[in-house]
Motif scaffolding. Structure first.
Motif, PDB file in Angstrom:
ATOM      1  N   GLN A   1       0.819  -1.216   0.145  1.00 19.85           N
ATOM      2  CA  GLN A   1      -0.189   0.122  -0.149  1.00 19.85           C
ATOM      3  C   GLN A   1       0.815   1.330   0.072  1.00 19.85           C
ATOM      4  N   ASN A   2       0.482   2.207  -0.689  1.00 22.07           N
ATOM      5  CA  ASN A   2       1.253   3.608  -0.739  1.00 22.07           C
ATOM      6  C   ASN A   2       0.618   4.422   0.457  1.00 22.07           C
ATOM      7  N   THR A   3       1.169   4.102   1.706  1.00 22.57           N
ATOM      8  CA  THR A   3       0.681   4.776   2.836  1.00 22.57           C
ATOM      9  C   THR A   3       1.887   5.263   3.829  1.00 22.57           C
ATOM     10  N   ASP A   4       1.737   5.938   4.579  1.00 20.60           N
ATOM     11  CA  ASP A   4       2.801   6.747   5.741  1.00 20.60           C
ATOM     12  C   ASP A   4       3.448   5.365   6.222  1.00 20.60           C
ATOM     13  N   ASP A   5       2.977   4.395   6.597  1.00 20.12           N
ATOM     14  CA  ASP A   5       3.314   3.098   7.286  1.00 20.12           C
ATOM     15  C   ASP A   5       4.466   2.462   6.255  1.00 20.12           C
ATOM     16  N   ALA A   6       3.764   2.361   5.087  1.00 17.73           N
ATOM     17  CA  ALA A   6       4.868   1.833   3.919  1.00 17.73           C
ATOM     18  C   ALA A   6       6.057   2.368   3.542  1.00 17.73           C
TER      19      ALA A   6
ATOM     20  N   VAL B   1      12.697  -2.668 -10.283  1.00 20.02           N
ATOM     21  CA  VAL B   1      11.980  -2.061 -11.031  1.00 20.02           C
ATOM     22  C   VAL B   1      10.450  -1.696 -10.316  1.00 20.02           C
ATOM     23  N   ILE B   2      10.324  -0.309 -10.145  1.00 22.29           N
ATOM     24  CA  ILE B   2       9.309   0.337  -9.158  1.00 22.29           C
ATOM     25  C   ILE B   2       8.089   0.764 -10.340  1.00 22.29           C
ATOM     26  N   HIS B   3       7.066   0.089  -9.900  1.00 21.77           N
ATOM     27  CA  HIS B   3       5.668   0.853 -10.401  1.00 21.77           C
ATOM     28  C   HIS B   3       4.926   1.550  -9.440  1.00 21.77           C
ATOM     29  N   SER B   4       4.727   2.718  -9.438  1.00 21.85           N
ATOM     30  CA  SER B   4       3.850   3.673  -8.566  1.00 21.85           C
ATOM     31  C   SER B   4       2.451   3.747  -9.149  1.00 21.85           C
ATOM     32  N   TYR B   5       1.710   3.623  -8.470  1.00 17.59           N
ATOM     33  CA  TYR B   5       0.135   3.804  -8.593  1.00 17.59           C
ATOM     34  C   TYR B   5      -0.445   4.705  -7.654  1.00 17.59           C
ATOM     35  N   PRO B   6      -1.443   5.204  -7.739  1.00 22.28           N
ATOM     36  CA  PRO B   6      -2.349   5.975  -6.712  1.00 22.28           C
ATOM     37  C   PRO B   6      -2.287   5.276  -5.419  1.00 22.28           C
ATOM     38  N   GLY B   7      -2.506   4.171  -5.046  1.00 21.03           N
ATOM     39  CA  GLY B   7      -2.880   3.414  -3.788  1.00 21.03           C
ATOM     40  C   GLY B   7      -1.827   2.348  -3.553  1.00 21.03           C
ATOM     41  N   ILE B   8      -0.857   2.101  -4.270  1.00 18.12           N
ATOM     42  CA  ILE B   8       0.012   0.970  -4.169  1.00 18.12           C
ATOM     43  C   ILE B   8       1.243   1.204  -4.933  1.00 18.12           C
ATOM     44  N   VAL B   9       2.394   0.480  -4.605  1.00 15.17           N
ATOM     45  CA  VAL B   9       3.544   0.473  -5.144  1.00 15.17           C
ATOM     46  C   VAL B   9       4.114  -0.909  -5.238  1.00 15.17           C
ATOM     47  N   LYS B  10       4.358  -1.392  -6.531  1.00 18.90           N
ATOM     48  CA  LYS B  10       4.829  -2.724  -7.050  1.00 18.90           C
ATOM     49  C   LYS B  10       6.231  -2.667  -7.372  1.00 18.90           C
ATOM     50  N   ILE B  11       6.864  -3.663  -6.711  1.00 20.42           N
ATOM     51  CA  ILE B  11       8.447  -3.610  -6.576  1.00 20.42           C
ATOM     52  C   ILE B  11       8.795  -4.984  -7.225  1.00 20.42           C
ATOM     53  N   ASP B  12       9.534  -5.052  -8.349  1.00 22.52           N
ATOM     54  CA  ASP B  12      10.044  -6.396  -9.107  1.00 22.52           C
ATOM     55  C   ASP B  12      11.619  -6.258  -8.968  1.00 22.52           C
ATOM     56  N   ARG B  13      11.992  -7.725  -8.750  1.00 22.61           N
ATOM     57  CA  ARG B  13      13.398  -7.630  -8.812  1.00 22.61           C
ATOM     58  C   ARG B  13      13.729  -9.006  -9.377  1.00 22.61           C
ATOM     59  N   GLU B  14      14.804  -9.369 -10.170  1.00 21.01           N
ATOM     60  CA  GLU B  14      15.134 -10.527 -10.677  1.00 21.01           C
ATOM     61  C   GLU B  14      16.032 -11.361  -9.591  1.00 21.01           C
ATOM     62  N   GLY B  15      15.310 -12.551  -9.227  1.00 23.33           N
ATOM     63  CA  GLY B  15      16.187 -13.315  -8.502  1.00 23.33           C
ATOM     64  C   GLY B  15      15.797 -13.468  -6.914  1.00 23.33           C
TER      65      GLY B  15
ATOM     66  N   HIS C   1       3.145  -7.310   7.022  1.00 20.40           N
ATOM     67  CA  HIS C   1       2.210  -7.634   6.583  1.00 20.40           C
ATOM     68  C   HIS C   1       0.836  -6.871   6.775  1.00 20.40           C
ATOM     69  N   LEU C   2       1.033  -6.008   7.289  1.00 16.98           N
ATOM     70  CA  LEU C   2      -0.263  -4.765   7.446  1.00 16.98           C
ATOM     71  C   LEU C   2      -0.205  -4.003   6.366  1.00 16.98           C
ATOM     72  N   SER C   3       0.936  -3.845   5.168  1.00 15.53           N
ATOM     73  CA  SER C   3       0.957  -3.087   4.169  1.00 15.53           C
ATOM     74  C   SER C   3       0.991  -3.984   2.735  1.00 15.53           C
ATOM     75  N   ILE C   4       1.101  -5.296   2.992  1.00 14.55           N
ATOM     76  CA  ILE C   4       1.331  -6.052   1.887  1.00 14.55           C
ATOM     77  C   ILE C   4      -0.052  -6.226   1.103  1.00 14.55           C
ATOM     78  N   VAL C   5       0.083  -6.070  -0.349  1.00 15.29           N
ATOM     79  CA  VAL C   5      -1.342  -6.225  -1.088  1.00 15.29           C
ATOM     80  C   VAL C   5      -1.130  -7.677  -1.750  1.00 15.29           C
ATOM     81  N   SER C   6       0.062  -7.851  -2.242  1.00 14.06           N
ATOM     82  CA  SER C   6       0.427  -8.943  -2.961  1.00 14.06           C
ATOM     83  C   SER C   6       1.820  -9.342  -3.022  1.00 14.06           C
ATOM     84  N   MET C   7       2.439 -10.399  -3.168  1.00 13.12           N
ATOM     85  CA  MET C   7       3.589 -10.948  -3.223  1.00 13.12           C
ATOM     86  C   MET C   7       3.634 -12.147  -4.391  1.00 13.12           C
ATOM     87  N   ALA C   8       5.049 -12.236  -4.880  1.00 14.69           N
ATOM     88  CA  ALA C   8       5.313 -13.512  -5.717  1.00 14.69           C
ATOM     89  C   ALA C   8       6.694 -13.967  -5.351  1.00 14.69           C
TER      90      ALA C   8
END
Length: 89
Positions: free
Chosen positions: A10-15, A30-44, A67-74
């Motif tokens: 989540q794109n919040t003060d806590d996160a 590789v960082i993808h910023s959206y209005p409510g979330i930030v998606k972070i990708d990395r090889e490896g 875990h209070l801020s996670i939306v998803s993970m892979a």
């Protein structure tokens, strides 16, 4: 060939301190910023270090708090007292 791991927070003060720590400790993101979330990708793999987050927060931080801020993970999760790591290994 390494696979991409990902964490979306989540794109919040806590996160934001967590996002800053991830950005500094994991080159090649590789960082993808959206209005409510930030998606972070990395090889490896991708690691969130307790000490890095604590430095930004100015207080003790338990990696379980992420875990209070996670939306998803892979990736496969490895969690200890001092870090939170995603990888496919």
């Amino acid at each position: 060939m390494p696979r991409i791991v990902s964490i979306t927070l989540q794109n919040t003060d806590d996160a934001r301190p967590i996002i800053a720590a991830i950005t500094e400790d994991n080159p090649g993101l590789v960082i993808h910023s959206y209005p409510g979330i930030v998606k972070i990708d990395r090889e490896g793999s991708l690691t969130v270090k307790r000490s890095s987050v604590e430095e930004r927060l100015g207080r003790d931080w338990d990696p379980q708090e992420i875990h209070l801020s996670i939306v998803s993970m892979a990736g496969n999760l490895d969690e200890e007292d001092d870090y939170f790591n995603l990888s496919w290994a």
